[in-house]
Write a protein that holds these residues in place. Structure first.
Motif, PDB file in Angstrom:
ATOM      1  N   LEU A 172      60.108  30.907  30.297  1.00 48.19           N
ATOM      2  CA  LEU A 172      59.617  32.184  29.776  1.00 48.19           C
ATOM      3  C   LEU A 172      58.393  32.655  30.555  1.00 48.19           C
ATOM      4  CD1 LEU A 172      59.971  31.488  25.944  1.00 48.19           C
ATOM      5  CD2 LEU A 172      61.427  32.974  27.351  1.00 48.19           C
ATOM      6  N   THR A 173      57.485  31.735  30.838  1.00 51.60           N
ATOM      7  CA  THR A 173      56.293  32.078  31.614  1.00 51.60           C
ATOM      8  C   THR A 173      56.678  32.513  33.019  1.00 51.60           C
ATOM      9  OG1 THR A 173      54.963  30.506  30.341  1.00 51.60           O
ATOM     10  CG2 THR A 173      54.069  31.221  32.465  1.00 51.60           C
ATOM     11  N   TYR A 174      57.581  31.779  33.630  1.00 53.94           N
ATOM     12  CA  TYR A 174      58.060  32.128  34.969  1.00 53.94           C
ATOM     13  C   TYR A 174      58.672  33.529  34.978  1.00 53.94           C
ATOM     14  CZ  TYR A 174      61.472  32.522  38.687  1.00 53.94           C
ATOM     15  OH  TYR A 174      62.232  32.998  39.725  1.00 53.94           O
ATOM     16  N   ASP A 175      59.539  33.809  34.030  1.00 53.47           N
ATOM     17  CA  ASP A 175      60.185  35.129  33.959  1.00 53.47           C
ATOM     18  C   ASP A 175      59.151  36.245  33.859  1.00 53.47           C
ATOM     19  OD1 ASP A 175      62.719  33.994  34.107  1.00 53.47           O
ATOM     20  OD2 ASP A 175      63.068  34.107  31.935  1.00 53.47           O
ATOM     21  N   GLU A 176      58.143  36.025  33.016  1.00 52.92           N
ATOM     22  CA  GLU A 176      57.096  37.027  32.821  1.00 52.92           C
ATOM     23  C   GLU A 176      56.281  37.236  34.105  1.00 52.92           C
ATOM     24  OE1 GLU A 176      52.864  37.229  30.507  1.00 52.92           O
ATOM     25  OE2 GLU A 176      54.547  36.343  29.406  1.00 52.92           O
ATOM     26  N   LEU A 177      55.867  36.142  34.729  1.00 52.76           N
ATOM     27  CA  LEU A 177      55.078  36.241  35.955  1.00 52.76           C
ATOM     28  C   LEU A 177      55.893  36.846  37.098  1.00 52.76           C
ATOM     29  CD1 LEU A 177      53.205  32.813  35.849  1.00 52.76           C
ATOM     30  CD2 LEU A 177      52.192  35.091  35.536  1.00 52.76           C
ATOM     31  N   TYR A 178      57.145  36.449  37.216  1.00 50.09           N
ATOM     32  CA  TYR A 178      57.995  36.974  38.285  1.00 50.09           C
ATOM     33  C   TYR A 178      58.164  38.481  38.138  1.00 50.09           C
ATOM     34  CZ  TYR A 178      61.618  37.252  41.795  1.00 50.09           C
ATOM     35  OH  TYR A 178      62.323  37.574  42.933  1.00 50.09           O
ATOM     36  N   GLU A 179      58.465  38.900  36.921  1.00 50.13           N
ATOM     37  CA  GLU A 179      58.661  40.337  36.672  1.00 50.13           C
ATOM     38  C   GLU A 179      57.373  41.123  36.927  1.00 50.13           C
ATOM     39  OE1 GLU A 179      59.602  43.257  32.918  1.00 50.13           O
ATOM     40  OE2 GLU A 179      60.589  41.312  32.975  1.00 50.13           O
ATOM     41  N   ARG A 180      56.276  40.590  36.481  1.00 46.01           N
ATOM     42  CA  ARG A 180      55.002  41.307  36.583  1.00 46.01           C
ATOM     43  C   ARG A 180      54.445  41.347  38.012  1.00 46.01           C
ATOM     44  NH1 ARG A 180      49.531  40.028  33.119  1.00 46.01           N
ATOM     45  NH2 ARG A 180      48.310  41.702  34.003  1.00 46.01           N
ATOM     46  N   TYR A 181      54.569  40.239  38.738  1.00 49.02           N
ATOM     47  CA  TYR A 181      53.891  40.148  40.035  1.00 49.02           C
ATOM     48  C   TYR A 181      54.799  40.169  41.266  1.00 49.02           C
ATOM     49  CZ  TYR A 181      49.717  39.026  37.389  1.00 49.02           C
ATOM     50  OH  TYR A 181      48.662  39.081  36.530  1.00 49.02           O
ATOM     51  N   LEU A 182      56.046  39.775  41.124  1.00 41.23           N
ATOM     52  CA  LEU A 182      56.888  39.649  42.311  1.00 41.23           C
ATOM     53  C   LEU A 182      58.025  40.660  42.387  1.00 41.23           C
ATOM     54  CD1 LEU A 182      57.100  35.754  42.421  1.00 41.23           C
ATOM     55  CD2 LEU A 182      55.609  37.240  43.779  1.00 41.23           C
ATOM     56  N   GLU A 183      58.496  41.134  41.258  1.00 38.92           N
ATOM     57  CA  GLU A 183      59.638  42.038  41.254  1.00 38.92           C
ATOM     58  C   GLU A 183      59.284  43.446  41.696  1.00 38.92           C
ATOM     59  OE1 GLU A 183      63.306  41.036  38.420  1.00 38.92           O
ATOM     60  OE2 GLU A 183      61.767  42.249  37.513  1.00 38.92           O
ATOM     61  N   SER A 184      58.106  43.890  41.353  1.00 44.01           N
ATOM     62  CA  SER A 184      57.707  45.262  41.637  1.00 44.01           C
ATOM     63  C   SER A 184      57.055  45.384  43.008  1.00 44.01           C
ATOM     64  CB  SER A 184      56.735  45.755  40.565  1.00 44.01           C
ATOM     65  OG  SER A 184      56.260  47.030  40.904  1.00 44.01           O
ATOM     66  N   ASP A 185      57.557  46.305  43.798  1.00 45.24           N
ATOM     67  CA  ASP A 185      56.940  46.596  45.087  1.00 45.24           C
ATOM     68  C   ASP A 185      55.914  47.723  44.963  1.00 45.24           C
ATOM     69  OD1 ASP A 185      58.419  44.689  46.443  1.00 45.24           O
ATOM     70  OD2 ASP A 185      60.047  46.092  46.868  1.00 45.24           O
ATOM     71  N   ASP A 186      55.826  48.315  43.771  1.00 45.34           N
ATOM     72  CA  ASP A 186      54.941  49.454  43.558  1.00 45.34           C
ATOM     73  C   ASP A 186      53.467  49.054  43.579  1.00 45.34           C
ATOM     74  OD1 ASP A 186      57.227  50.945  43.258  1.00 45.34           O
ATOM     75  OD2 ASP A 186      57.188  50.880  41.076  1.00 45.34           O
ATOM     76  N   VAL A 187      53.162  47.914  43.002  1.00 44.32           N
ATOM     77  CA  VAL A 187      51.772  47.483  42.891  1.00 44.32           C
ATOM     78  C   VAL A 187      51.597  46.178  43.660  1.00 44.32           C
ATOM     79  CG1 VAL A 187      49.954  46.791  41.299  1.00 44.32           C
ATOM     80  CG2 VAL A 187      51.603  48.539  40.611  1.00 44.32           C
TER      81      VAL A 187
END
Length: 116
Positions: free
Chosen positions: A21-36
């Motif tokens: 769950l922590t991994y999913d949250e961190l991945y989505e927040r920091y690695l998935e988005s190229d916008d920020v």
């Protein structure tokens, strides 16, 4: 083909489920988005520097890293390591040990489990 590990700065989850769950949250927040673009934290930078001191980046696609330079796979408190499958056993063992030495969490997203 690559073998992947995620290493992050934070409290060690109690079990594999919580780690996922922590991994999913961190991945989505920091690695998935190229916008920020979020610079990696000092702990992650120090970890990556120590890791590539042993297994150097090779811009010509070394036999170790499937994505190089490794620091480009880091954002905020997480780094996503993509290792060439042929070196995965050796490098992943060292990466997990080094993460523990740096007080970081190491998670195998393929096996959905914490690395000891």
């Amino acid at each position: 083909m690559s073998y992947d590990l995620a290493v992050w700065d934070g409290d060690r989850p109690l079990d594999d489920r919580q780690a996922g769950l922590t991994y999913d949250e961190l991945y989505e927040r920091y690695l998935e988005s190229d916008d920020v673009v979020v610079p990696p934290t000092p702990h992650i930078v120090a970890y990556v520097e120590a890791l590539v001191a042993r297994y150097p980046d090779d811009v010509d696609r070394s036999v170790v890293w499937a994505s190089s330079p490794v620091i480009k796979e880091a954002s905020g408190p997480i780094v996503y390591l993509l290792m060439s499958y042929g070196k995965a056993e050796e490098v992943s063992e060292y990466a997990a040990t080094l993460a523990r030495e740096h007080g970081l969490v190491c998670f195998d997203p393929q096996g959905e489990c914490l690395q000891p």
